[in-house]
Motif scaffolding. Sequence first.
Motif, PDB file in Angstrom:
ATOM      1  N   ARG A  32      33.170  43.314  36.531  1.00 16.48           N
ATOM      2  CA  ARG A  32      34.164  44.385  36.402  1.00 16.48           C
ATOM      3  C   ARG A  32      35.581  43.805  36.413  1.00 16.48           C
ATOM      4  O   ARG A  32      36.425  44.187  35.606  1.00 16.48           O
ATOM      5  CB  ARG A  32      33.990  45.396  37.527  1.00 16.48           C
ATOM      6  CG  ARG A  32      34.986  46.545  37.470  1.00 16.48           C
ATOM      7  CD  ARG A  32      34.755  47.522  38.626  1.00 16.48           C
ATOM      8  NE  ARG A  32      35.790  48.505  38.693  1.00 16.48           N
ATOM      9  CZ  ARG A  32      35.751  49.714  38.136  1.00 16.48           C
ATOM     10  NH1 ARG A  32      34.692  50.066  37.440  1.00 16.48           N
ATOM     11  NH2 ARG A  32      36.752  50.562  38.262  1.00 16.48           N
ATOM     12  N   MET A  33      35.840  42.867  37.310  1.00 13.07           N
ATOM     13  CA  MET A  33      37.169  42.272  37.408  1.00 13.07           C
ATOM     14  C   MET A  33      37.556  41.587  36.103  1.00 13.07           C
ATOM     15  O   MET A  33      38.665  41.772  35.613  1.00 13.07           O
ATOM     16  CB  MET A  33      37.203  41.269  38.573  1.00 13.07           C
ATOM     17  CG  MET A  33      38.576  40.745  38.928  1.00 13.07           C
ATOM     18  SD  MET A  33      39.203  39.298  38.048  1.00 13.07           S
ATOM     19  CE  MET A  33      37.885  38.167  38.098  1.00 13.07           C
ATOM     20  N   ILE A  34      36.648  40.824  35.509  1.00 11.78           N
ATOM     21  CA  ILE A  34      36.999  40.105  34.275  1.00 11.78           C
ATOM     22  C   ILE A  34      37.131  41.078  33.106  1.00 11.78           C
ATOM     23  O   ILE A  34      38.005  40.916  32.254  1.00 11.78           O
ATOM     24  CB  ILE A  34      36.016  38.950  33.976  1.00 11.78           C
ATOM     25  CG1 ILE A  34      36.610  37.985  32.949  1.00 11.78           C
ATOM     26  CG2 ILE A  34      34.685  39.433  33.498  1.00 11.78           C
ATOM     27  CD1 ILE A  34      37.775  37.209  33.435  1.00 11.78           C
ATOM     28  N   VAL A  35      36.316  42.118  33.059  1.00 10.66           N
ATOM     29  CA  VAL A  35      36.436  43.122  31.996  1.00 10.66           C
ATOM     30  C   VAL A  35      37.759  43.874  32.143  1.00 10.66           C
ATOM     31  O   VAL A  35      38.468  44.092  31.153  1.00 10.66           O
ATOM     32  CB  VAL A  35      35.218  44.084  31.991  1.00 10.66           C
ATOM     33  CG1 VAL A  35      35.475  45.291  31.094  1.00 10.66           C
ATOM     34  CG2 VAL A  35      33.962  43.351  31.549  1.00 10.66           C
TER      35      VAL A  35
ATOM     36  N   LEU B 121      38.998  40.483  44.458  1.00 10.99           N
ATOM     37  CA  LEU B 121      37.890  40.071  43.584  1.00 10.99           C
ATOM     38  C   LEU B 121      38.228  38.785  42.840  1.00 10.99           C
ATOM     39  O   LEU B 121      37.373  37.906  42.684  1.00 10.99           O
ATOM     40  CB  LEU B 121      37.550  41.192  42.590  1.00 10.99           C
ATOM     41  CG  LEU B 121      36.921  42.433  43.200  1.00 10.99           C
ATOM     42  CD1 LEU B 121      36.854  43.552  42.173  1.00 10.99           C
ATOM     43  CD2 LEU B 121      35.548  42.121  43.755  1.00 10.99           C
ATOM     44  N   GLU B 122      39.477  38.660  42.402  1.00 13.99           N
ATOM     45  CA  GLU B 122      39.879  37.443  41.703  1.00 13.99           C
ATOM     46  C   GLU B 122      39.789  36.233  42.640  1.00 13.99           C
ATOM     47  O   GLU B 122      39.281  35.178  42.260  1.00 13.99           O
ATOM     48  CB  GLU B 122      41.297  37.581  41.154  1.00 13.99           C
ATOM     49  CG  GLU B 122      41.737  36.358  40.379  1.00 13.99           C
ATOM     50  CD  GLU B 122      43.128  36.491  39.787  1.00 13.99           C
ATOM     51  OE1 GLU B 122      43.368  35.832  38.764  1.00 13.99           O
ATOM     52  OE2 GLU B 122      43.967  37.229  40.347  1.00 13.99           O
ATOM     53  N   LEU B 123      40.246  36.389  43.874  1.00 13.96           N
ATOM     54  CA  LEU B 123      40.141  35.295  44.841  1.00 13.96           C
ATOM     55  C   LEU B 123      38.682  34.950  45.107  1.00 13.96           C
ATOM     56  O   LEU B 123      38.294  33.774  45.085  1.00 13.96           O
ATOM     57  CB  LEU B 123      40.849  35.661  46.153  1.00 13.96           C
ATOM     58  CG  LEU B 123      40.656  34.670  47.304  1.00 13.96           C
ATOM     59  CD1 LEU B 123      41.188  33.283  46.945  1.00 13.96           C
ATOM     60  CD2 LEU B 123      41.296  35.198  48.580  1.00 13.96           C
ATOM     61  N   ASP B 124      37.853  35.952  45.346  1.00 10.88           N
ATOM     62  CA  ASP B 124      36.443  35.690  45.634  1.00 10.88           C
ATOM     63  C   ASP B 124      35.729  35.056  44.446  1.00 10.88           C
ATOM     64  O   ASP B 124      34.871  34.189  44.624  1.00 10.88           O
ATOM     65  CB  ASP B 124      35.736  36.970  46.079  1.00 10.88           C
ATOM     66  CG  ASP B 124      36.183  37.417  47.469  1.00 10.88           C
ATOM     67  OD1 ASP B 124      36.811  36.617  48.195  1.00 10.88           O
ATOM     68  OD2 ASP B 124      35.914  38.587  47.827  1.00 10.88           O
TER      69      ASP B 124
ATOM     70  N   ALA C 248      39.511  19.197  47.139  1.00  9.93           N
ATOM     71  CA  ALA C 248      38.904  19.057  45.816  1.00  9.93           C
ATOM     72  C   ALA C 248      38.714  20.432  45.183  1.00  9.93           C
ATOM     73  O   ALA C 248      38.384  21.402  45.857  1.00  9.93           O
ATOM     74  CB  ALA C 248      37.564  18.344  45.936  1.00  9.93           C
ATOM     75  N   GLY C 249      38.924  20.508  43.892  1.00 13.07           N
ATOM     76  CA  GLY C 249      38.751  21.782  43.192  1.00 13.07           C
ATOM     77  C   GLY C 249      39.923  22.719  43.373  1.00 13.07           C
ATOM     78  O   GLY C 249      39.814  23.907  43.129  1.00 13.07           O
ATOM     79  N   ILE C 250      41.029  22.197  43.811  1.00 15.76           N
ATOM     80  CA  ILE C 250      42.199  23.021  44.100  1.00 15.76           C
ATOM     81  C   ILE C 250      42.678  23.795  42.879  1.00 15.76           C
ATOM     82  O   ILE C 250      43.305  24.830  43.017  1.00 15.76           O
ATOM     83  CB  ILE C 250      43.335  22.157  44.706  1.00 15.76           C
ATOM     84  CG1 ILE C 250      44.444  23.030  45.288  1.00 15.76           C
ATOM     85  CG2 ILE C 250      43.901  21.213  43.680  1.00 15.76           C
ATOM     86  CD1 ILE C 250      44.085  23.695  46.565  1.00 15.76           C
ATOM     87  N   ALA C 251      42.350  23.327  41.687  1.00 13.79           N
ATOM     88  CA  ALA C 251      42.799  24.012  40.468  1.00 13.79           C
ATOM     89  C   ALA C 251      42.365  25.471  40.462  1.00 13.79           C
ATOM     90  O   ALA C 251      43.061  26.326  39.932  1.00 13.79           O
ATOM     91  CB  ALA C 251      42.265  23.303  39.231  1.00 13.79           C
ATOM     92  N   PHE C 252      41.233  25.759  41.075  1.00 18.46           N
ATOM     93  CA  PHE C 252      40.770  27.146  41.132  1.00 18.46           C
ATOM     94  C   PHE C 252      41.649  27.993  42.044  1.00 18.46           C
ATOM     95  O   PHE C 252      41.621  29.211  41.963  1.00 18.46           O
ATOM     96  CB  PHE C 252      39.320  27.218  41.633  1.00 18.46           C
ATOM     97  CG  PHE C 252      38.314  26.731  40.648  1.00 18.46           C
ATOM     98  CD1 PHE C 252      38.094  27.395  39.453  1.00 18.46           C
ATOM     99  CD2 PHE C 252      37.568  25.595  40.910  1.00 18.46           C
ATOM    100  CE1 PHE C 252      37.159  26.942  38.538  1.00 18.46           C
ATOM    101  CE2 PHE C 252      36.628  25.138  40.004  1.00 18.46           C
ATOM    102  CZ  PHE C 252      36.428  25.813  38.820  1.00 18.46           C
TER     103      PHE C 252
END
Length: 168
Positions: free
Chosen positions: A116-119, A149-152, A2-6
């Motif tokens: 920081r990752m999203i910025v 960071l993106e994975l986490d 479940a939630g595999i879309a992420f």
Amino acid sequence: MAGIAFLNGYSETVLQQVQRLLDDHQLDAYLKKKYPSSHNIVTDALLYDYAMSLKNSYMKKAPPLRRISFDPKISVEHHALGINAHIARGHGGKLKASHEIRIDPVFKHCPELFLRMIVVHELAHLKEREHNKAFYQLCTHIEPDYFQLELDLRLLLLWQSQSNERLY
């Protein structure tokens, strides 16, 4: 799962490790241990200063930013964590372009590294509009741990969507 879309696009090995953490109810503990606290960048002014310091350190020649803000219209449910808006307006026969970055307010209450990752991601769109090799090279130039960071962050979003709770 479940939630595999992420987690689309991740290897079967990674997906199995995540499923084990979920089955053992340890995903939240893993994230809390790795990222124990949230930051204090909770206003648009602080976010602007934070993003501009990154831009000025790594992307001095990138186009100027008119605005950087937390925008409640952006949401994870709509598959957007941030938006880099390129706005062109005609004024007196001239075309004026401006750039804005809008970030989901969920990032007000998360570890600083996720913000920081999203910025970094949105700043990279100033130079590269597409998610191509050059885009990700720029992201990892600014933030060497960008992919981890993106994975986490995706793991945090997965955990929050399944538990209906907030970790930070």
